[in-house]
Design a protein around this motif. Sequence first.
Motif, PDB file in Angstrom:
ATOM      1  N   LYS A 151      -5.644  13.681  -5.609  1.00 28.69           N
ATOM      2  CA  LYS A 151      -6.496  13.142  -4.552  1.00 28.69           C
ATOM      3  C   LYS A 151      -6.462  14.033  -3.312  1.00 28.69           C
ATOM      4  CE  LYS A 151      -7.404   8.853  -2.017  1.00 28.69           C
ATOM      5  NZ  LYS A 151      -6.943   7.462  -1.774  1.00 28.69           N
ATOM      6  N   ILE A 152      -5.283  14.553  -2.974  1.00 35.20           N
ATOM      7  CA  ILE A 152      -5.146  15.431  -1.812  1.00 35.20           C
ATOM      8  C   ILE A 152      -5.819  16.777  -2.065  1.00 35.20           C
ATOM      9  CG2 ILE A 152      -3.473  16.815  -0.505  1.00 35.20           C
ATOM     10  CD1 ILE A 152      -3.639  13.966   0.458  1.00 35.20           C
ATOM     11  N   LEU A 153      -5.691  17.308  -3.277  1.00 37.23           N
ATOM     12  CA  LEU A 153      -6.255  18.619  -3.601  1.00 37.23           C
ATOM     13  C   LEU A 153      -7.781  18.596  -3.640  1.00 37.23           C
ATOM     14  CD1 LEU A 153      -3.695  19.648  -6.355  1.00 37.23           C
ATOM     15  CD2 LEU A 153      -4.067  20.864  -4.199  1.00 37.23           C
ATOM     16  N   CYS A 154      -8.360  17.453  -4.003  1.00 34.93           N
ATOM     17  CA  CYS A 154      -9.819  17.326  -3.996  1.00 34.93           C
ATOM     18  C   CYS A 154     -10.323  17.316  -2.550  1.00 34.93           C
ATOM     19  CB  CYS A 154     -10.248  16.033  -4.690  1.00 34.93           C
ATOM     20  SG  CYS A 154     -10.029  16.036  -6.474  1.00 34.93           S
ATOM     21  N   GLY A 155     -11.322  18.117  -2.266  1.00 31.27           N
ATOM     22  CA  GLY A 155     -11.903  18.105  -0.923  1.00 31.27           C
ATOM     23  C   GLY A 155     -11.136  18.895   0.107  1.00 31.27           C
ATOM     24  N   ARG A 156     -10.272  19.814  -0.341  1.00 32.06           N
ATOM     25  CA  ARG A 156      -9.529  20.655   0.595  1.00 32.06           C
ATOM     26  C   ARG A 156      -9.532  22.107   0.130  1.00 32.06           C
ATOM     27  NH1 ARG A 156      -7.101  15.707   1.419  1.00 32.06           N
ATOM     28  NH2 ARG A 156      -6.499  15.239   3.579  1.00 32.06           N
ATOM     29  N   SER A 157      -9.249  23.010   1.062  1.00 30.38           N
ATOM     30  CA  SER A 157      -9.093  24.430   0.768  1.00 30.38           C
ATOM     31  C   SER A 157      -7.686  24.848   1.157  1.00 30.38           C
ATOM     32  CB  SER A 157     -10.111  25.268   1.553  1.00 30.38           C
ATOM     33  OG  SER A 157     -11.432  24.928   1.209  1.00 30.38           O
ATOM     34  N   LEU A 158      -7.200  25.910   0.536  1.00 24.22           N
ATOM     35  CA  LEU A 158      -5.877  26.436   0.863  1.00 24.22           C
ATOM     36  C   LEU A 158      -6.024  27.528   1.910  1.00 24.22           C
ATOM     37  CD1 LEU A 158      -2.871  26.147  -0.023  1.00 24.22           C
ATOM     38  CD2 LEU A 158      -3.263  28.140  -1.500  1.00 24.22           C
ATOM     39  N   SER A 198      -1.346  25.791   4.004  1.00 20.86           N
ATOM     40  CA  SER A 198      -1.738  24.416   4.307  1.00 20.86           C
ATOM     41  C   SER A 198      -3.016  24.076   3.558  1.00 20.86           C
ATOM     42  CB  SER A 198      -1.943  24.225   5.815  1.00 20.86           C
ATOM     43  OG  SER A 198      -2.910  25.134   6.311  1.00 20.86           O
ATOM     44  N   LEU A 199      -3.170  22.802   3.250  1.00 26.11           N
ATOM     45  CA  LEU A 199      -4.379  22.298   2.610  1.00 26.11           C
ATOM     46  C   LEU A 199      -5.253  21.678   3.695  1.00 26.11           C
ATOM     47  CD1 LEU A 199      -2.793  20.674  -0.578  1.00 26.11           C
ATOM     48  CD2 LEU A 199      -4.338  22.644  -0.534  1.00 26.11           C
ATOM     49  N   VAL A 200      -6.359  22.349   3.996  1.00 29.78           N
ATOM     50  CA  VAL A 200      -7.221  21.916   5.095  1.00 29.78           C
ATOM     51  C   VAL A 200      -8.451  21.206   4.543  1.00 29.78           C
ATOM     52  CG1 VAL A 200      -6.435  23.697   6.681  1.00 29.78           C
ATOM     53  CG2 VAL A 200      -8.321  24.189   5.147  1.00 29.78           C
ATOM     54  N   PRO A 201      -8.831  20.085   5.141  1.00 26.77           N
ATOM     55  CA  PRO A 201      -9.986  19.319   4.644  1.00 26.77           C
ATOM     56  C   PRO A 201     -11.296  20.038   4.919  1.00 26.77           C
ATOM     57  CG  PRO A 201      -9.182  18.374   6.685  1.00 26.77           C
ATOM     58  CD  PRO A 201      -8.208  19.448   6.310  1.00 26.77           C
ATOM     59  N   ARG A 202     -12.252  19.816   4.058  1.00 28.07           N
ATOM     60  CA  ARG A 202     -13.595  20.370   4.235  1.00 28.07           C
ATOM     61  C   ARG A 202     -14.543  19.666   3.276  1.00 28.07           C
ATOM     62  NH1 ARG A 202     -13.832  20.903  -0.672  1.00 28.07           N
ATOM     63  NH2 ARG A 202     -12.856  22.536  -1.904  1.00 28.07           N
ATOM     64  N   VAL A 203     -15.827  19.818   3.530  1.00 34.80           N
ATOM     65  CA  VAL A 203     -16.853  19.326   2.615  1.00 34.80           C
ATOM     66  C   VAL A 203     -17.484  20.543   1.950  1.00 34.80           C
ATOM     67  CG1 VAL A 203     -19.095  18.188   2.428  1.00 34.80           C
ATOM     68  CG2 VAL A 203     -17.324  17.223   3.909  1.00 34.80           C
ATOM     69  N   GLY A 222      -2.116  32.105  10.240  1.00 36.04           N
ATOM     70  CA  GLY A 222      -2.436  33.371  10.885  1.00 36.04           C
ATOM     71  C   GLY A 222      -3.620  34.091  10.283  1.00 36.04           C
ATOM     72  N   SER A 223      -4.302  33.450   9.346  1.00 43.44           N
ATOM     73  CA  SER A 223      -5.449  34.067   8.689  1.00 43.44           C
ATOM     74  C   SER A 223      -6.615  33.091   8.677  1.00 43.44           C
ATOM     75  CB  SER A 223      -5.097  34.469   7.252  1.00 43.44           C
ATOM     76  OG  SER A 223      -6.249  34.885   6.553  1.00 43.44           O
ATOM     77  N   ARG A 224      -7.821  33.635   8.748  1.00 45.43           N
ATOM     78  CA  ARG A 224      -9.012  32.796   8.662  1.00 45.43           C
ATOM     79  C   ARG A 224      -9.483  32.657   7.220  1.00 45.43           C
ATOM     80  NH1 ARG A 224     -13.620  34.310  12.773  1.00 45.43           N
ATOM     81  NH2 ARG A 224     -14.351  32.327  11.914  1.00 45.43           N
ATOM     82  N   LEU A 225      -8.805  33.370   6.314  1.00 49.13           N
ATOM     83  CA  LEU A 225      -9.193  33.308   4.911  1.00 49.13           C
ATOM     84  C   LEU A 225      -8.822  31.958   4.313  1.00 49.13           C
ATOM     85  CD1 LEU A 225      -8.094  36.856   3.695  1.00 49.13           C
ATOM     86  CD2 LEU A 225     -10.400  36.078   4.269  1.00 49.13           C
ATOM     87  N   ARG A 226      -9.717  31.428   3.495  1.00 50.27           N
ATOM     88  CA  ARG A 226      -9.474  30.164   2.803  1.00 50.27           C
ATOM     89  C   ARG A 226      -9.709  30.359   1.314  1.00 50.27           C
ATOM     90  NH1 ARG A 226     -12.756  28.528   7.233  1.00 50.27           N
ATOM     91  NH2 ARG A 226     -11.648  27.261   8.778  1.00 50.27           N
ATOM     92  N   ALA A 227      -8.912  29.698   0.514  1.00 51.08           N
ATOM     93  CA  ALA A 227      -9.087  29.737  -0.937  1.00 51.08           C
ATOM     94  C   ALA A 227      -9.757  28.445  -1.374  1.00 51.08           C
ATOM     95  CB  ALA A 227      -7.738  29.899  -1.632  1.00 51.08           C
ATOM     96  N   ASP A 228     -10.979  28.559  -1.854  1.00 50.50           N
ATOM     97  CA  ASP A 228     -11.712  27.385  -2.327  1.00 50.50           C
ATOM     98  C   ASP A 228     -11.554  27.295  -3.842  1.00 50.50           C
ATOM     99  OD1 ASP A 228     -12.982  26.312   0.134  1.00 50.50           O
ATOM    100  OD2 ASP A 228     -13.806  28.339   0.204  1.00 50.50           O
ATOM    101  N   TYR A 229     -10.416  26.776  -4.224  1.00 47.20           N
ATOM    102  CA  TYR A 229     -10.008  26.694  -5.621  1.00 47.20           C
ATOM    103  C   TYR A 229     -10.776  25.603  -6.368  1.00 47.20           C
ATOM    104  CZ  TYR A 229      -7.457  22.978  -3.262  1.00 47.20           C
ATOM    105  OH  TYR A 229      -7.148  21.890  -2.491  1.00 47.20           O
ATOM    106  N   ASP A 230     -10.657  25.638  -7.689  1.00 42.02           N
ATOM    107  CA  ASP A 230     -11.147  24.554  -8.541  1.00 42.02           C
ATOM    108  C   ASP A 230      -9.944  23.754  -9.020  1.00 42.02           C
ATOM    109  OD1 ASP A 230     -13.866  25.142  -8.433  1.00 42.02           O
ATOM    110  OD2 ASP A 230     -13.730  26.602 -10.057  1.00 42.02           O
ATOM    111  N   VAL A 231     -10.054  22.440  -9.003  1.00 43.41           N
ATOM    112  CA  VAL A 231      -8.959  21.588  -9.455  1.00 43.41           C
ATOM    113  C   VAL A 231      -9.493  20.546 -10.426  1.00 43.41           C
ATOM    114  CG1 VAL A 231      -9.220  20.025  -7.472  1.00 43.41           C
ATOM    115  CG2 VAL A 231      -7.058  20.084  -8.734  1.00 43.41           C
ATOM    116  N   THR A 232      -8.713  20.269 -11.450  1.00 40.46           N
ATOM    117  CA  THR A 232      -9.068  19.226 -12.404  1.00 40.46           C
ATOM    118  C   THR A 232      -7.788  18.698 -13.038  1.00 40.46           C
ATOM    119  OG1 THR A 232     -10.469  18.662 -14.300  1.00 40.46           O
ATOM    120  CG2 THR A 232      -9.342  20.787 -14.379  1.00 40.46           C
TER     121      THR A 232
END
Length: 331
Positions: A258-265, A22-27, A269-279
């Motif tokens: 627009k959706i990929l900007c400002g979100r993490s993957l 899932s793509l979860v919002p974050r700042v 079942g895991s607390r791990l998040r992938a804070d990718y770079d998108v362009t």
Amino acid sequence: MSNRPLNSLRPTETLELESGLSLVPRVKLLLTVYRADKSVNPFDEWKFKRSLIDYIKSSFFITVPEEDLQIRKFKDLNKRKREEPVARGRLFVHDLGFLSKVIGETEDDVERADKKFLEWRRGFVEKLDGIELNLEGTKFKLNVAVPVSDDFEGMKKEWEEIIAFGARGYQRSAKMQPDTIVLKGMPSRWFAEIRVSSKPSMLVTHTIVSALGKIRNLHVAEDNSIGDDADEEDIVSGLHCKIVVRFEKHKDFYDALKILCGRSLQKQGSRLRADYDVTWDKDGFFLDARHQIEERKRMPARGMEERDGGHRQHSRVSQFSSEEGRKRFKE
């Protein structure tokens, strides 16, 4: 997986994908720390983190867990000039529930919610940028910025200017709109075929990414490059992959970026998040003959098609068939 149109998602909503992702919002904010006095006392990362966390809580009523604030001092501090930074880091705000009062709760007014969210983030950055923290008599100044990969409006302005002035091979035509997104820093194992390989799979990647729009071309490979805000120790060979996806329509590209900007993957079942770079792709990745040859070799035989795509002056690019890919993945 959610079937809602991407342009109906508010900036604080999560988008469910396939494979439990899932793509979860974050700042996300980039931090740079400078000395604010003539002291030569050493920089204490832990004390600075605690001081900044306390400041954010008292000033903005936002609780930031320690793991969401990363501060690393530079290794060559003894060689740096006084005006040069002593540390850098990243700040994440994952719990955005408090923003419901800021952006409103009317689900059908997405444009207004986007505007309110950007206004709040801009104000948050402006208030944090330039603050001085006193660590037992030693002062440090903080510079704060939004990452380029989180600035959708900035990227949109960039491609509009490029098209307007006909740079980078784009013709001066409203019809020539970007359609390709580049993602870096994705965990390879999340895009791999379970019990088959730890390397990213074209089939799995296509199934996941197709939730963002109809795909014309897709490329996925291991990626060991270092992002603009990453540290060398964060990069381990084979753990990350690079995904380049070209959409059938500019609208799909627009909504997906627009959706990929400002979100993490995030993995279920895991607390791990992938804070990718998108362009967005400025260089015509799929129009480069060398990449076209690589794509032909990489594509599974059952998932290949040839397409002109309106660029007859170039060699044809291998295309992954959405329908064939889904059938094979489910078998």
